[in-house]
Design a protein around this motif. Sequence first.
Motif, short mmCIF file in Angstrom:
data_model
loop_
_atom_site.label_atom_id
_atom_site.label_comp_id
_atom_site.label_asym_id
_atom_site.label_seq_id
_atom_site.Cartn_x
_atom_site.Cartn_y
_atom_site.Cartn_z
N ARG A 75 -7.23 7.35 -11.95
CA ARG A 75 -6.92 6.18 -11.48
C ARG A 75 -8.07 5.78 -10.56
O ARG A 75 -8.81 6.59 -9.94
CB ARG A 75 -5.61 5.85 -10.66
CG ARG A 75 -4.34 6.20 -11.55
CD ARG A 75 -4.28 5.16 -12.63
NE ARG A 75 -4.03 3.84 -12.15
CZ ARG A 75 -2.72 3.24 -12.19
NH1 ARG A 75 -1.99 3.62 -12.73
NH2 ARG A 75 -2.96 2.02 -11.80
N ASN A 76 -8.38 4.29 -10.47
CA ASN A 76 -9.30 3.83 -9.71
C ASN A 76 -8.63 3.42 -8.33
O ASN A 76 -7.63 2.69 -8.36
CB ASN A 76 -9.99 2.84 -10.06
CG ASN A 76 -11.03 3.35 -11.24
OD1 ASN A 76 -11.30 4.24 -11.29
ND2 ASN A 76 -11.26 2.33 -12.23
N VAL A 77 -9.31 3.67 -7.12
CA VAL A 77 -8.46 3.33 -5.80
C VAL A 77 -9.60 2.47 -4.97
O VAL A 77 -10.51 3.07 -5.05
CB VAL A 77 -7.95 4.51 -5.24
CG1 VAL A 77 -7.41 4.07 -3.76
CG2 VAL A 77 -7.07 5.31 -5.80
N LYS A 78 -9.18 1.34 -4.42
CA LYS A 78 -10.14 0.39 -3.56
C LYS A 78 -9.50 1.18 -2.24
O LYS A 78 -8.31 1.03 -1.85
CB LYS A 78 -9.93 -0.94 -3.86
CG LYS A 78 -10.94 -1.65 -3.24
CD LYS A 78 -10.86 -2.99 -3.45
CE LYS A 78 -11.82 -3.78 -2.71
NZ LYS A 78 -13.15 -3.88 -3.14
N GLY A 79 -10.56 1.33 -1.32
CA GLY A 79 -10.18 1.68 0.13
C GLY A 79 -10.33 3.07 0.27
O GLY A 79 -10.37 3.89 -0.69
N PRO A 80 -10.02 3.51 1.58
CA PRO A 80 -10.21 4.89 2.19
C PRO A 80 -9.06 5.69 1.46
O PRO A 80 -7.79 5.37 1.54
CB PRO A 80 -10.05 4.73 3.43
CG PRO A 80 -9.39 3.57 3.84
CD PRO A 80 -9.72 2.64 2.83
N ILE A 81 -9.41 6.82 1.08
CA ILE A 81 -8.31 7.72 0.27
C ILE A 81 -9.03 9.19 0.57
O ILE A 81 -10.34 9.48 0.38
CB ILE A 81 -8.15 7.48 -1.19
CG1 ILE A 81 -6.94 8.30 -1.47
CG2 ILE A 81 -9.28 7.75 -2.12
CD1 ILE A 81 -6.23 7.50 -2.49
N ARG A 82 -8.17 10.20 0.63
CA ARG A 82 -8.51 11.52 0.56
C ARG A 82 -7.47 12.40 -0.25
O ARG A 82 -6.26 11.98 -0.50
CB ARG A 82 -8.76 12.15 2.00
CG ARG A 82 -7.49 11.91 2.90
CD ARG A 82 -7.73 12.49 4.22
NE ARG A 82 -6.44 12.10 5.05
CZ ARG A 82 -6.69 11.98 6.26
NH1 ARG A 82 -7.66 12.32 7.02
NH2 ARG A 82 -5.33 11.46 7.04
N GLU A 83 -7.93 13.65 -0.87
CA GLU A 83 -7.13 14.47 -1.37
C GLU A 83 -5.62 14.90 -0.59
O GLU A 83 -5.68 14.90 0.71
CB GLU A 83 -7.68 15.94 -1.47
CG GLU A 83 -8.65 15.88 -2.49
CD GLU A 83 -9.50 16.89 -3.03
OE1 GLU A 83 -8.75 18.27 -2.79
OE2 GLU A 83 -10.51 17.12 -3.54
N GLY A 84 -4.46 14.77 -1.11
CA GLY A 84 -3.35 14.98 -0.46
C GLY A 84 -2.40 13.65 -0.27
O GLY A 84 -1.40 13.64 0.17
N ASP A 85 -3.21 12.62 -0.30
CA ASP A 85 -2.52 11.24 -0.12
C ASP A 85 -1.80 10.86 -1.11
O ASP A 85 -1.65 11.61 -2.29
CB ASP A 85 -3.70 10.17 -0.10
CG ASP A 85 -4.40 10.09 1.31
OD1 ASP A 85 -4.09 10.89 2.08
OD2 ASP A 85 -5.41 9.37 1.44
N ILE A 86 -0.65 10.09 -0.75
CA ILE A 86 0.38 9.86 -1.97
C ILE A 86 0.25 8.33 -2.05
O ILE A 86 0.20 7.54 -1.17
CB ILE A 86 1.79 10.02 -1.34
CG1 ILE A 86 2.11 11.33 -0.70
CG2 ILE A 86 2.85 9.60 -2.36
CD1 ILE A 86 2.67 12.28 -1.80
N LEU A 87 0.15 8.06 -3.57
CA LEU A 87 -0.17 6.58 -4.13
C LEU A 87 1.24 6.20 -4.65
O LEU A 87 2.03 6.87 -5.25
CB LEU A 87 -1.26 6.65 -4.91
CG LEU A 87 -2.46 6.84 -4.65
CD1 LEU A 87 -3.39 6.78 -5.80
CD2 LEU A 87 -3.18 6.09 -3.53
N ALA A 88 1.53 4.86 -4.35
CA ALA A 88 2.63 4.26 -5.08
C ALA A 88 2.21 3.64 -6.24
O ALA A 88 1.71 2.39 -6.05
CB ALA A 88 3.55 3.54 -4.12
N LEU A 89 2.45 3.96 -7.39
CA LEU A 89 1.70 3.18 -8.44
C LEU A 89 2.84 2.32 -9.17
O LEU A 89 4.04 2.95 -9.47
CB LEU A 89 1.33 4.16 -9.73
CG LEU A 89 0.21 5.20 -8.97
CD1 LEU A 89 -0.12 6.30 -10.03
CD2 LEU A 89 -1.03 4.59 -8.82
N LEU A 90 2.53 1.05 -9.40
CA LEU A 90 3.70 0.20 -10.42
C LEU A 90 3.23 0.26 -11.50
O LEU A 90 4.22 0.07 -12.37
CB LEU A 90 3.18 -1.44 -9.53
CG LEU A 90 3.37 -1.43 -8.22
CD1 LEU A 90 3.07 -3.01 -7.99
CD2 LEU A 90 4.84 -1.43 -7.75
#
Length: 100
Positions: A75-90
């Motif tokens: 996936r493409n993510v805009k903004g700060p992110i790092r390994e281990g983060d949790i995304l809520a995908l619609l």
Amino acid sequence: FGSRFILQEPHKRSARSQLQHWQFIHKVAMDSNAPKLAKVEKILGRTGSRGGVIQVRVMFMSDLCPELGGRSLIRNVKGPIREGDILALLETEREARRLR
């Protein structure tokens, strides 16, 4: 939103309150429009004309959505992110094109 039910300890709720809590949890888990949780496994690199988008590999968590559990997407993510983060995908069907 109902977070007051989630934050209380189960033994401190009345029987009716416990029933409402589990009905709420079941409704959120079974709602097809509810966001699906995915954990960032690996950061693949930056993309976009100015490098403002980060491409990541995510693995769906099987807690609330067992049919997607263990499935992996890019996936493409805009903004700060790092390994281990949790995304809520619609949206869980589309996958980003790979970096070249």
